[in-house]
Scaffold this motif. Structure first.
Motif, short mmCIF file in Angstrom:
data_model
loop_
_atom_site.label_atom_id
_atom_site.label_comp_id
_atom_site.label_asym_id
_atom_site.label_seq_id
_atom_site.Cartn_x
_atom_site.Cartn_y
_atom_site.Cartn_z
N GLY A 111 0.83 -1.02 0.01
CA GLY A 111 -0.01 0.05 -0.12
C GLY A 111 0.93 1.01 0.04
N THR A 112 1.89 1.46 0.69
CA THR A 112 2.79 2.40 0.65
C THR A 112 3.44 2.48 -0.62
N LEU A 113 3.70 1.55 -1.46
CA LEU A 113 4.16 1.80 -2.88
C LEU A 113 3.12 2.31 -3.71
N LEU A 114 1.90 2.12 -3.35
CA LEU A 114 0.73 2.59 -4.24
C LEU A 114 0.61 4.06 -4.09
N ASP A 115 0.66 4.25 -2.76
CA ASP A 115 0.71 5.89 -2.36
C ASP A 115 1.72 6.66 -3.14
N SER A 116 3.00 5.87 -3.07
CA SER A 116 3.89 6.64 -3.89
C SER A 116 3.67 6.93 -5.09
N GLU A 167 1.63 10.17 -5.67
CA GLU A 167 2.45 11.07 -5.62
C GLU A 167 3.09 11.47 -6.76
N LEU A 168 3.36 10.66 -7.98
CA LEU A 168 4.04 10.85 -8.91
C LEU A 168 3.06 11.32 -10.12
N GLU A 169 1.97 10.86 -10.37
CA GLU A 169 0.91 11.13 -11.21
C GLU A 169 -0.66 10.89 -10.87
N ASP A 170 -1.44 11.71 -11.41
CA ASP A 170 -2.78 11.47 -11.19
C ASP A 170 -3.53 10.53 -12.41
N PRO A 171 -3.71 9.37 -12.03
CA PRO A 171 -4.37 8.18 -13.20
C PRO A 171 -5.68 8.96 -13.63
N VAL A 189 5.48 3.17 -20.32
CA VAL A 189 5.66 3.20 -19.03
C VAL A 189 5.85 2.17 -18.17
N ASP A 190 7.03 1.94 -17.48
CA ASP A 190 7.12 0.71 -16.60
C ASP A 190 7.22 1.02 -14.95
N TYR A 191 6.61 0.58 -14.44
CA TYR A 191 6.61 0.84 -12.76
C TYR A 191 7.86 -0.27 -12.22
N LEU A 222 8.71 3.50 -7.26
CA LEU A 222 7.80 3.80 -6.52
C LEU A 222 8.46 3.63 -4.89
N ARG A 223 9.47 2.97 -4.70
CA ARG A 223 9.89 2.85 -3.42
C ARG A 223 10.50 4.33 -2.76
N ASP A 224 11.03 5.17 -3.81
CA ASP A 224 11.51 6.55 -3.31
C ASP A 224 10.83 7.53 -4.02
N GLY A 225 9.70 7.36 -4.82
CA GLY A 225 9.09 8.16 -5.51
C GLY A 225 9.81 8.99 -6.43
N GLN A 226 10.46 8.48 -7.35
CA GLN A 226 11.20 9.15 -8.28
C GLN A 226 10.96 8.53 -9.66
N ASP A 227 11.26 9.42 -10.56
CA ASP A 227 11.01 8.91 -12.00
C ASP A 227 11.87 9.08 -12.99
N LEU A 228 12.37 8.49 -14.15
CA LEU A 228 13.18 8.66 -14.90
C LEU A 228 12.66 8.71 -16.49
#
Length: 313
Positions: free
Chosen positions: A135-140, A143-147, A187-189, A230-236
């Motif tokens: 669930g914490t990963l889903l919360d992250s 924070e990165l985008e609004d689906p 996109v890759d999670y 998703l663990r640290d809320g970053q994207d590349l």
């Protein structure tokens, strides 16, 4: 969630590759799928040819890790989230999907439940505390985008093409976004943390693989390759160009040629690195005093599957 990508090499001519396989108990022959290369197995061979052999040819089982299973669960929940209509894709709905999705996945793969100790499993049989981590990963992710602002063309989409040299590429893309003007975003999670150089190169290898397939099937170079950690809320985000993908295509052809050459004799050599610390096959590896099993020879064209666990962090 299982990717039945056929990526083990096949011996013999193209006609033999395409010949129907005999069915069990006298059943009618069933068509064989052409041998193909997936991003996971290509990455295995690039990292260590012996690892490729263990996974794609010997098909030696590997115990899943909690991290892999969690990654598979989060991927499945995000796929189901995008099946909901816009406006309903909320963190609360995502969390509500966790338990039923885990129940379904653990029924399909009962051995996954055996990873958890009693104190991690609630009275209903769910891995309660472990689900909180997912669930914490889903919360992250939220924070990165609004689906709700997105309408992907597809999630968990199968992509496949055959290059001019004859090598067939197959894989599954987590999400494919296509703009009204035709631009493509892949996109890759990733449920792990943003990697250092070696991990980043491995992730981009996978994404360029998908980009080549989409370029060859659609005639369009993807505008963006996006990795979401998703663990640290970053994207590349990475933007490839046609010349780069043409070079990468030649790299994939060279990998496949090397696989077929090694497969003729079984000469899949170990390639020691820091990644050996996480290898499940140390007891069979000469670098650790082990002896590989007798080489079984070329597998059938429909060998070597890439599972959802292969794509999970």
């Amino acid at each position: 969630m299982t990717d039945t990508t056929d990526d083990a090499p096949a011996g013999g001519s193209n006609a033999a590759d395409a010949a129907p396989a005999a069915g069990a108990d006298g059943e009618a022959p069933r068509p064989r799928r052409r041998p193909a290369l997936s991003p996971s197995r290509a990455g295995d061979f690039k990292q260590c040819p012996l690892l490729y052999r263990f996974r794609a040819i010997d098909r030696i089982p590997e115990p899943p890790t909690k991290a892999q299973v969690r990654g598979t669960l989060v991927h499945s929940v995000l796929e189901r989230l995008f099946a909901l209509p816009r406006g309903d894709r909320s963190p609360e709905r995502a969390h509500a999907l966790l338990a039923p999705t885990w129940e379904e996945l653990s029924q399909e793969s009962p051995e996954w439940s055996e990873l958890f100790a009693e104190d991690e499993t609630g009275p209903d049989g769910h891995a309660a505390g472990w689900l909180d981590g997912a669930g914490t990963l889903l919360d992250s992710y939220f924070e990165l985008e609004d689906p709700n602002r997105l309408e992907p063309e597809a999630c968990e989409v199968h992509v496949e093409t055959e290059l001019g040299s004859g090598v067939r590429l197959r894989g599954y893309v987590d999400r494919l976004d296509v703009a009204p003007t035709g631009e493509i975003r892949v996109v890759d999670y990733k449920t792990g943390a943003a990697p250092r150089a070696i991990g980043e190169a491995k992730a981009l290898f996978q994404m360029k693989f998908y980009a080549v397939v989409l370029w060859r099937t659609r005639g369009v170079v993807p505008r963006q390759l996006k990795l979401m950690y998703l663990r640290d809320g970053q994207d590349l985000a990475y933007t490839p160009d046609e010349d780069e993908l043409a070079r990468f295509e030649r790299t994939l052809e060279a990998i496949w040629s090397a696989i077929r050459t090694a497969g003729k004799t079984g000469d899949f050599r170990p390639s020691p690195s820091k990644l050996c610390n996480w290898c499940a096959h140390q007891s069979l590896c000469p670098e650790f005093g082990g002896t590989p099993p007798e080489y079984p020879g070329w597998p059938e064209p429909a060998g070597g599957e890439e599972s959802a666990l292969d794509r999970a962090d």
